[in-house]
Design a protein around this motif. Structure first.
Motif: not given
Length: 121
Positions: A86-87, A15, A119-121, A90, A11-13
């Motif tokens: 948040k990243p 989310d 979690v990607s930034s 992860t 997911v993205q930051a």
């Protein structure tokens, strides 16, 4: 007791993501349940813990206000709802069962197989 965790993903930051852990082979309502995470090169740490009835909760400071642990004893399942990811969240997330109130990984007798959360930034 066998534990099966599911729900991880990429997911993205910012989310949200929900994890589930289904238990079988024992009396689920007898156990404290915990969610732990382990990032590469780091030790496994508790994220959240819930009592048998669900009335007593513990959260690591890093996730307070963002994560929610809950359980459904009728479904033999514990959940972890993760918001505002948040990243640094992860990690591989594990569910575990213990016979006493503890946040120490060594005191948890039964463990699920882990599910990756990225979690990607």
């Amino acid at each position: 007791v066998q534990l099966q965790a599911s729900g991880g993903g990429l997911v993205q930051a910012g989310d949200s993501l929900g994890l589930s852990c289904a238990a079988s082979g024992g009396t689920f309502s007898n156990y404290y349940m915990g969610w732990f995470r382990q990032a590469p090169g780091k030790e496994r740490v508790v994220v959240a813990r819930i009592s048998q009835s669900g009335t007593s909760l513990y959260y690591h400071d890093s996730v307070k206000g963002r994560f929610t642990i809950s359980r459904d004893n009728a479904k033999n399942t514990v959940y972890l709802q993760m918001n505002s990811l948040k990243p640094e969240d992860t990690a591989v997330y594990y569910c575990a069962a213990a016979s006493l109130s503890t946040i120490l990984p060594s005191r948890y007798r039964y463990w699920g197989q882990g599910t990756q959360v990225t979690v990607s930034s």
